[in-house]
Every structure is written in C-alpha cells, then in structure tokens.
Design a protein around this motif. Structure first.
Motif, PDB file in Angstrom:
ATOM      1  N   PHE A   1       0.650 -17.975   0.737  1.00 18.67           N
ATOM      2  CA  PHE A   1       0.575 -17.254  -0.541  1.00 18.67           C
ATOM      3  C   PHE A   1      -0.645 -16.324  -0.574  1.00 18.67           C
ATOM      4  N   GLN A   2      -1.794 -16.854  -0.146  1.00 17.37           N
ATOM      5  CA  GLN A   2      -3.034 -16.051  -0.169  1.00 17.37           C
ATOM      6  C   GLN A   2      -2.912 -14.858   0.762  1.00 17.37           C
ATOM      7  N   ASN A   3      -2.353 -15.077   1.933  1.00 15.35           N
ATOM      8  CA  ASN A   3      -2.208 -13.991   2.896  1.00 15.35           C
ATOM      9  C   ASN A   3      -1.247 -12.915   2.371  1.00 15.35           C
ATOM     10  N   GLN A   4      -0.134 -13.354   1.817  1.00 15.36           N
ATOM     11  CA  GLN A   4       0.876 -12.395   1.356  1.00 15.36           C
ATOM     12  C   GLN A   4       0.381 -11.589   0.156  1.00 15.36           C
ATOM     13  N   VAL A   5      -0.306 -12.254  -0.775  1.00 18.49           N
ATOM     14  CA  VAL A   5      -0.740 -11.519  -1.977  1.00 18.49           C
ATOM     15  C   VAL A   5      -1.767 -10.449  -1.585  1.00 18.49           C
ATOM     16  N   ARG A   6      -2.602 -10.774  -0.612  1.00 18.55           N
ATOM     17  CA  ARG A   6      -3.598  -9.791  -0.154  1.00 18.55           C
ATOM     18  C   ARG A   6      -2.928  -8.662   0.625  1.00 18.55           C
ATOM     19  N   THR A   7      -2.041  -9.034   1.552  1.00 19.34           N
ATOM     20  CA  THR A   7      -1.361  -8.018   2.359  1.00 19.34           C
ATOM     21  C   THR A   7      -0.628  -7.024   1.459  1.00 19.34           C
ATOM     22  N   LEU A   8       0.035  -7.539   0.430  1.00 18.55           N
ATOM     23  CA  LEU A   8       0.854  -6.672  -0.417  1.00 18.55           C
ATOM     24  C   LEU A   8       0.025  -5.825  -1.381  1.00 18.55           C
ATOM     25  N   LEU A   9      -1.101  -6.367  -1.851  1.00 15.67           N
ATOM     26  CA  LEU A   9      -1.731  -5.745  -3.022  1.00 15.67           C
ATOM     27  C   LEU A   9      -3.184  -5.294  -2.862  1.00 15.67           C
ATOM     28  N   LYS A  10      -3.845  -5.755  -1.819  1.00 13.12           N
ATOM     29  CA  LYS A  10      -5.289  -5.477  -1.696  1.00 13.12           C
ATOM     30  C   LYS A  10      -5.591  -3.970  -1.709  1.00 13.12           C
ATOM     31  N   ASP A  11      -4.752  -3.188  -1.045  1.00 14.83           N
ATOM     32  CA  ASP A  11      -5.039  -1.760  -0.927  1.00 14.83           C
ATOM     33  C   ASP A  11      -4.282  -0.904  -1.939  1.00 14.83           C
ATOM     34  N   HIS A  12      -3.692  -1.573  -2.904  1.00 14.84           N
ATOM     35  CA  HIS A  12      -2.960  -0.828  -3.942  1.00 14.84           C
ATOM     36  C   HIS A  12      -3.950   0.021  -4.749  1.00 14.84           C
ATOM     37  N   PRO A  13      -3.564   1.260  -5.111  1.00 15.11           N
ATOM     38  CA  PRO A  13      -4.520   2.141  -5.803  1.00 15.11           C
ATOM     39  C   PRO A  13      -5.057   1.587  -7.123  1.00 15.11           C
ATOM     40  N   LEU A  14      -4.291   0.658  -7.753  1.00 19.11           N
ATOM     41  CA  LEU A  14      -4.726   0.136  -9.053  1.00 19.11           C
ATOM     42  C   LEU A  14      -5.484  -1.188  -8.937  1.00 19.11           C
ATOM     43  N   VAL A  15      -5.523  -1.751  -7.742  1.00 19.50           N
ATOM     44  CA  VAL A  15      -6.054  -3.115  -7.595  1.00 19.50           C
ATOM     45  C   VAL A  15      -7.491  -3.089  -7.073  1.00 19.50           C
ATOM     46  N   GLY A  16      -8.409  -3.558  -7.914  1.00 19.25           N
ATOM     47  CA  GLY A  16      -9.818  -3.577  -7.526  1.00 19.25           C
ATOM     48  C   GLY A  16     -10.150  -4.762  -6.642  1.00 19.25           C
ATOM     49  N   GLU A  17      -9.517  -5.888  -6.946  1.00 21.07           N
ATOM     50  CA  GLU A  17      -9.823  -7.099  -6.180  1.00 21.07           C
ATOM     51  C   GLU A  17      -8.627  -8.045  -6.251  1.00 21.07           C
ATOM     52  N   VAL A  18      -8.336  -8.694  -5.126  1.00 18.21           N
ATOM     53  CA  VAL A  18      -7.422  -9.842  -5.156  1.00 18.21           C
ATOM     54  C   VAL A  18      -8.282 -11.044  -4.814  1.00 18.21           C
ATOM     55  N   ARG A  19      -8.249 -12.065  -5.659  1.00 18.16           N
ATOM     56  CA  ARG A  19      -9.006 -13.286  -5.329  1.00 18.16           C
ATOM     57  C   ARG A  19      -8.109 -14.487  -5.546  1.00 18.16           C
ATOM     58  N   GLY A  20      -8.406 -15.565  -4.842  1.00 14.83           N
ATOM     59  CA  GLY A  20      -7.547 -16.725  -5.009  1.00 14.83           C
ATOM     60  C   GLY A  20      -7.952 -17.880  -4.141  1.00 14.83           C
ATOM     61  N   LYS A  21      -7.291 -18.967  -4.378  1.00 16.86           N
ATOM     62  CA  LYS A  21      -7.512 -20.200  -3.619  1.00 16.86           C
ATOM     63  C   LYS A  21      -6.277 -21.062  -3.814  1.00 16.86           C
TER      64      LYS A  21
END
Ligand code: PXG
Length: 469
Positions: free
Chosen positions: A369-389
């Motif tokens: 889940f952590q890997n996928q959410v980052r892969t999909l959204l980390k570089d999105h123009p609207l996303v400042g940060e993805v954080r999780g555990k």
C-alpha cells in the motif's frame, strides 16, 4: 461479493422516505443540520468486505474502514456469530455486584497478552471518548492516592482529537470543537505538535523533522516548568494524529517526550483509539514508536467497530496503586465489559492472532500500500507530500509544492476532492486539504489497486478543476 449484494437498490420512493424522515427526526454528529437536511443524506443499507452499498444501489469502496475502525472489513461471519451466540447465552449482565462474565475475562486476558509489556490491568467502557474520560479520572485518582493533590493539570497537543465528552473534548486540540460548549474546562493546557509539513506555514521556518520533534519536546518541558511540575498530572498524545490530519511523529519526538515526562513525574497517557490493532503494522502504535505508556486507551479496532466497546489499560505503577488502595473505585458504566461487545472483541482479537493479520500489515499489504500510494501520487502536481505507515496514508494537496504553501481554506479543496470521491465510488476523508486513507486491514492487493486508482482519478479531477492539470 455474494450474489445477494448485486442488486441493492430499495427503490426511489423508499429512499425518498428515509431521507425525509432522517431530516425530520435525526440529528447527525459533526454535521450542519440545516444544510444536511436540505441536501438529504445517503442511506447506507449494507456492506461486504471493503465495499459499502447505498439505498440507490451504488457501491463504494471504503478507504476509511468506516471511521478508522472496521479492521476486519464488513460482513465477517465469525464476528456476527460470536455476537449472536453471546446475545443468546448472556445478552446482559454487569460487573458491579462482585460478578464477571467469561467473555470479558477472556478478552482482558488476551488484551494483556498483546498490549505493550507492563500494561496488564484493564477497564472497559463503550467509546473512545469514555475511555479517555476514564483515563483522566484514574490519573487524578492515582495522584490523590499518592498524596500529590496539586497534580491536576492535563497537558495535550494542538490538533489532537481525543473525543467529545466534556473532558475528552477539553483534551482535544482541534479548536473548532470548543466554542459551542464553552470548552476547554479549566486545567487543560496545550503544547505544539510536530507537524513538519505545516511547520513553515506556522512560522517555524525550515527546521528538519528531527529538529521539530526536539523543539516540541522542549516546548512541553517549558510548559511543565511554567505551570510547575507539582501541578501537572499528565501528558496525553496519540502516537499518530488521526483526525488532526494523519501527522506522524519524527524519530526524535517520543524518546524526548518520554524523557521529559519521566524527569518531571508526569504520567504519560497514550490514546491508541486509531493506531491500535494492526493499523501501523504492530499491535499498537506504542510498539511502533517504542512508547511506554502509564495508561493507554483504545476503542474502534478493538471490535472492528462491530460493537461499541473501549478499554483503558494501566501499567503496573497505576494498576497496582489502584488494586492495593483497599477502597471502592467509584467509577464504571452500566455497559462496562458488556458481554456481547466483549464476545465480539474477543473473537476479533482471536481472528487477528490466528490469521497473522498484524504481521500481514507489517510485511505484506502495508508495504504494498505504501509503495503504491507513493508511486501513483508522489509526483502529482497537486501533491505536496505523501506520508504513511502500515495501512494509513495521507496525501497533502497544496498550492505550491516548492514552498509547502497551502491553499486558501476558503477554496475548500479537500472537501471538493472528497465530493469527487463520493461521486466516483470511493470513501476518502478530507482533513483540511489532506486526503486520508485507512482501509480495512483485510484489504487485498487488487482492492488496494482499485482504491488507489480511484484516489488518483479524483485527485486528477480536482487538479483539473483548479487548472493544475
Ligand atoms: N481518540 C481518538 C484518537 C479518536 O480518533 C476518539 C478518541 C473518540 O472515540 P469515540 O468512540 O468516542 O468517537 C477518537 C474518535 C474522523 C473521526 O472524522 C474520528 C473519530 C471519531 C469520529 C470521526 O476522523 N475518532
């Protein structure tokens, strides 16, 4: 999904009737009654696995496990059967008259086994708010037993959510919760929390997360010294802020906080209502962050939300003091350790243990889940940060990534994104402009893909609305 869930619509007239009756007779929590009644509610009729179904036949994937609580997902037969069996055998009896029941005894025993070492005496209540209220009363009682009768002040954190009773709301640091009710009560004091992403906007400059963790621990120490350690009873904290916006502690934070509490003999109350029961990949957030609470509160995932039940666990210091006080503990609820709720919570913990669900979050579905959410959204123009555990993730939607600048709150970016989610069959919560996910811990890899695919689609939609994509 079983066939009987395929066609779920109850018809337009029934839905219309329920909406009207709800508007006429039912006042909703944390809702604007006027606008809600004008818009009409969505009636959820049933649920299965990670999916919710409404009266108009729509299916939604529940990225929030209800309100962060349905660990095992919906429609678990074993939990339903455990509740049903207890309803038939012993639908009610209390613990006041020198009596107990097998379900509550076994539940307390199993809880003591999975709790951090030293937390071995347990009281029960019905909600997270009641558990926190009870914890504060026991903290007061403990200091009274010690003859330290001036230790009365409860310190907690800005942005904390601890519930809604008079004491739990006073302990909460989300300021909009206070003015309607003339809260907080006297004796409740707040200190800053290590919200690194928001630190710049809060005027704290460019500290690293670790520096911010130490800074916040210093602020706690300064506050204790300002109030006088002889007047401070306790410090309360969630391991991870939940309703405050999924804020994770820097590595430096809890070691420093615990040192301050020890130094000034301030009891440490850890609120695990959201972070308990596998959510972070351990049984408790206290395991994840190596925290040794004097008193821990839990609810939600304790029964996977199938029954209202909460618990308060005491370490040896507090537990032994109360057990050896040799006087009546003048506290308890009609439904403390309710047999049906206890039976369901017991079965819930047994299933989590038997099926290795905590380890699954730690080693398999959590990392995926952590890997996928980052892969999909980390570089999105609207996303400042993805954080999780574990199975918690937060996606910060921001105006400017480079400067960590938030949107003007009046733009309601988070709420508008959440509306896209509902329209597209996804429940994803917005806290300010932070989009939050906390799915059932039984979620499959395929369902994670579906959930995150929808989340990305909805973030694309709001980005398009704002002309950023
Ligand atoms: N502590 C924490 C950390 C919580 O998250 C409570 C105590 C209170 O529990 P009860 O059972 O009294 O509600 C909570 C509850 C949200 C949301 O929208 C979060 C909660 C409750 C309702 C909504 O994020 N958390």
């Amino acid at each position: 999904m079983s066939a009987n869930h395929a066609n779920t619509s109850v018809g337009h007239n029934q839905t219309k009737r329920w909406k009207e009756l709800d508007a006429a007779h039912h006042v909703h929590p944390f809702s604007n009654t006027k606008t809600l009644n004008e818009e009409g509610v969505r009636v959820i009729t049933h649920a299965q696995g990670v999916y919710l179904f409404d009266s108009e036949g729509r299916r939604m994937i529940d990225g929030m496990a209800g309100l962060w609580c349905v660990q095992l997902g919906y429609g678990n037969r074993e939990l339903a059967d455990a509740g049903s069996e207890a309803l038939h055998r012993l639908p009610y009896y209390n613990h006041f008259f020198k009596t107990s029941n097998p379900y509550t005894i076994e539940l307390a025993t199993l809880l003591a086994e999975v709790l951090p070492k030293g937390l071995s005496r347990i009281l029960f209540a019905n909600s997270g708010s009641e558990a926190n209220d009870t914890a504060l009363k026991l903290i007061r009682y403990y200091w009274n037993l010690q003859g330290k009768k001036t230790k009365k002040i409860h310190i907690s954190r800005e942005m904390a959510y601890h519930g809604v009773t008079m004491a739990a709301a006073s302990l909460s640091g989300l300021t909009p919760m206070h003015p309607q009710f003339d809260l907080p009560l006297p004796g409740f004091v707040k200190v800053p929390t290590p919200y690194w992403y928001g630190a710049k906007a809060a005027g704290l400059g460019d500290m690293s997360a670790d520096e911010l963790g130490l800074y916040c621990a210093r602020k706690l120490e300064e506050k204790i010294l300002e109030l006088g350690p002889e007047n401070v009873a306790s410090f309360s904290s969630e391991p991870i802020h939940g309703a405050g916006g999924l804020i994770f502690p820097p590595d430096t934070y809890f070691p420093a906080i615990q040192e301050v509490c020890r130094k000034y003999d301030v009891l440490l109350h850890i609120d695990e209502v959201i972070t308990g029961f596998g959510r972070t990949g351990e049984w408790f957030g206290s395991h994840t962050y190596n925290i040794n609470p004097d008193v821990m509160t839990m609810a939600k995932g304790l029964s996977s939300g199938y029954q209202p039940i909460s618990a308060i666990a005491l370490n040896t210091r507090m537990g032994d003091a109360i057990a050896s006080a040799n006087e009546e503990l003048v506290h308890g609820y009609t439904y403390s350790g309710h047999p049906v709720a206890s039976a369901v919570a017991l079965k819930n913990l047994e299933i989590m243990k038997r099926d290795g669900l905590v380890a699954r979050v730690k080693n398999d579905i959590g990392p995926y889940f952590q890997n996928q959410v980052r892969t999909l959204l980390k570089d999105h123009p609207l996303v400042g940060e993805v954080r999780g555990k574990g199975l918690l993730a937060a996606i910060e939607l921001v105006d400017d990534k480079a400067t960590r600048k938030f949107f003007d709150p009046d733009m309601d970016v988070g709420t508008r994104c959440r509306n896209h989610c509902f329209a597209n069959g996804l429940v994803m919560r917005a806290i300010r402009d932070t989009m939050v996910l906390s799915p059932p811990i039984t979620i499959t890899h395929g369902e994670v893909d579906e959930l995150l695919g929808l989340a990305k689609r909805c973030i694309d939609l709001i980005a398009r609305d704002l002309g950023r994509l």
